[in-house]
Design a protein around this motif. Structure first.
Motif, PDB file in Angstrom:
ATOM      1  N   ARG A   1       0.824  -1.209   0.000  1.00  0.00           N
ATOM      2  CA  ARG A   1       0.000   0.000   0.000  1.00  0.00           C
ATOM      3  C   ARG A   1       0.858   1.260   0.000  1.00  0.00           C
ATOM      4  O   ARG A   1       0.563   2.216  -0.711  1.00  0.00           O
ATOM      5  CB  ARG A   1      -0.910   0.017   1.220  1.00  0.00           C
ATOM      6  N   ALA A   2       1.896   1.273   0.789  1.00  0.00           N
ATOM      7  CA  ALA A   2       2.756   2.455   0.847  1.00  0.00           C
ATOM      8  C   ALA A   2       3.528   2.629  -0.458  1.00  0.00           C
ATOM      9  O   ALA A   2       3.669   3.755  -0.953  1.00  0.00           O
ATOM     10  CB  ALA A   2       3.724   2.343   2.018  1.00  0.00           C
ATOM     11  N   TYR A   3       4.022   1.542  -1.028  1.00  0.00           N
ATOM     12  CA  TYR A   3       4.817   1.630  -2.254  1.00  0.00           C
ATOM     13  C   TYR A   3       3.973   2.153  -3.412  1.00  0.00           C
ATOM     14  O   TYR A   3       4.417   2.996  -4.182  1.00  0.00           O
ATOM     15  CB  TYR A   3       5.403   0.259  -2.593  1.00  0.00           C
ATOM     16  N   CYS A   4       2.755   1.625  -3.544  1.00  0.00           N
ATOM     17  CA  CYS A   4       1.889   2.028  -4.653  1.00  0.00           C
ATOM     18  C   CYS A   4       1.042   3.252  -4.325  1.00  0.00           C
ATOM     19  O   CYS A   4       0.335   3.762  -5.185  1.00  0.00           O
ATOM     20  CB  CYS A   4       0.975   0.866  -5.045  1.00  0.00           C
ATOM     21  N   ASP A   5       1.099   3.701  -3.085  1.00  0.00           N
ATOM     22  CA  ASP A   5       0.292   4.823  -2.612  1.00  0.00           C
ATOM     23  C   ASP A   5      -1.191   4.564  -2.875  1.00  0.00           C
ATOM     24  O   ASP A   5      -1.938   5.447  -3.273  1.00  0.00           O
ATOM     25  CB  ASP A   5       0.738   6.135  -3.251  1.00  0.00           C
TER      26      ASP A   5
ATOM     27  N   ASP B   1      -3.073   4.012   1.286  1.00  0.00           N
ATOM     28  CA  ASP B   1      -2.120   4.404   2.315  1.00  0.00           C
ATOM     29  C   ASP B   1      -2.522   5.731   2.962  1.00  0.00           C
ATOM     30  O   ASP B   1      -1.737   6.358   3.649  1.00  0.00           O
ATOM     31  CB  ASP B   1      -0.711   4.516   1.717  1.00  0.00           C
ATOM     32  N   ASP B   2      -3.766   6.123   2.743  1.00  0.00           N
ATOM     33  CA  ASP B   2      -4.262   7.343   3.372  1.00  0.00           C
ATOM     34  C   ASP B   2      -4.596   7.060   4.835  1.00  0.00           C
ATOM     35  O   ASP B   2      -4.366   5.962   5.339  1.00  0.00           O
ATOM     36  CB  ASP B   2      -5.497   7.853   2.623  1.00  0.00           C
TER      37      ASP B   2
ATOM     38  N   GLY C   1      -4.078   5.002  -6.865  1.00  0.00           N
ATOM     39  CA  GLY C   1      -2.751   5.261  -6.317  1.00  0.00           C
ATOM     40  C   GLY C   1      -2.017   6.233  -7.217  1.00  0.00           C
ATOM     41  O   GLY C   1      -2.145   6.180  -8.428  1.00  0.00           O
TER      42      GLY C   1
ATOM     43  N   SER D   1       1.499   7.043  -6.884  1.00  0.00           N
ATOM     44  CA  SER D   1       2.950   7.044  -6.759  1.00  0.00           C
ATOM     45  C   SER D   1       3.626   6.926  -8.120  1.00  0.00           C
ATOM     46  O   SER D   1       4.784   7.295  -8.264  1.00  0.00           O
ATOM     47  CB  SER D   1       3.416   5.895  -5.860  1.00  0.00           C
TER      48      SER D   1
ATOM     49  N   ASN E   1      -2.230  -2.142  -8.831  1.00  0.00           N
ATOM     50  CA  ASN E   1      -1.554  -1.821  -7.566  1.00  0.00           C
ATOM     51  C   ASN E   1      -0.740  -2.991  -7.028  1.00  0.00           C
ATOM     52  O   ASN E   1      -0.598  -3.154  -5.821  1.00  0.00           O
ATOM     53  CB  ASN E   1      -2.540  -1.308  -6.519  1.00  0.00           C
TER      54      ASN E   1
END
Length: 141
Positions: free
Chosen positions: A41-45, A48-49, A121, A123, A130
């Motif tokens: 989730r963080a890598y693909c944004d 990650d909210d 996402g 990112s 994703n």
């Protein structure tokens, strides 16, 4: 003989070790699945909210507990299934069943909650599915 010694002539001696190992392995698989989910989730944004982070924070203890419970349930099932089986099968089947019963849900958690297909996402590092590019293509997600 002290209480910490394992008596190899008594089959009940050292009985709790396989059960503890099953619970620990299940907990480790749950933690690994949660960490992979958070990383994807963080890598693909994607997800990650603040709401996505709250979801993962809420899921963390549940995933760890479920992993431990699955490991113990798989060990108990294998013990029942191999009650009258040969010694080799009694040694191997519980381990294989614990691995299968904990790895599959861990993969499922990553595939359903970590790779939010269609989630917007931004990112630019991942496709619309994703799924991070580092994820092996031979392992479905």
């Amino acid at each position: 003989m002290s209480s910490s010694d394992v008596d190899t002539t008594n089959p009940r001696s050292g009985f709790c070790l396989p059960w503890a190992a099953s619970a620990l392995f299940g907990t480790a698989m749950g933690g690994t699945a949660w960490a992979l989910t958070a990383w994807a989730r963080a890598y693909c944004d994607a997800g990650d909210d603040a709401g996505g982070r709250l979801e993962l924070t809420f899921l963390f203890p549940l995933v760890l507990g479920a992993g431990a419970a699955l490991g113990l349930a798989a060990r108990a099932t294998a013990r029942i299934l191999t009650r009258r089986a040969p010694a080799a099968l009694r040694a191997v089947l519980p381990t294989l069943l614990v691995i299968a019963a904990t790895v599959w849900p861990a993969w499922w958690l990553f595939a359903t909650r970590g790779t939010l297909a269609g989630y917007p996402g931004d990112s630019g590092l991942c496709p619309a599915t994703n799924i991070p590019p580092q994820w092996p293509a031979w392992l479905p997600a």
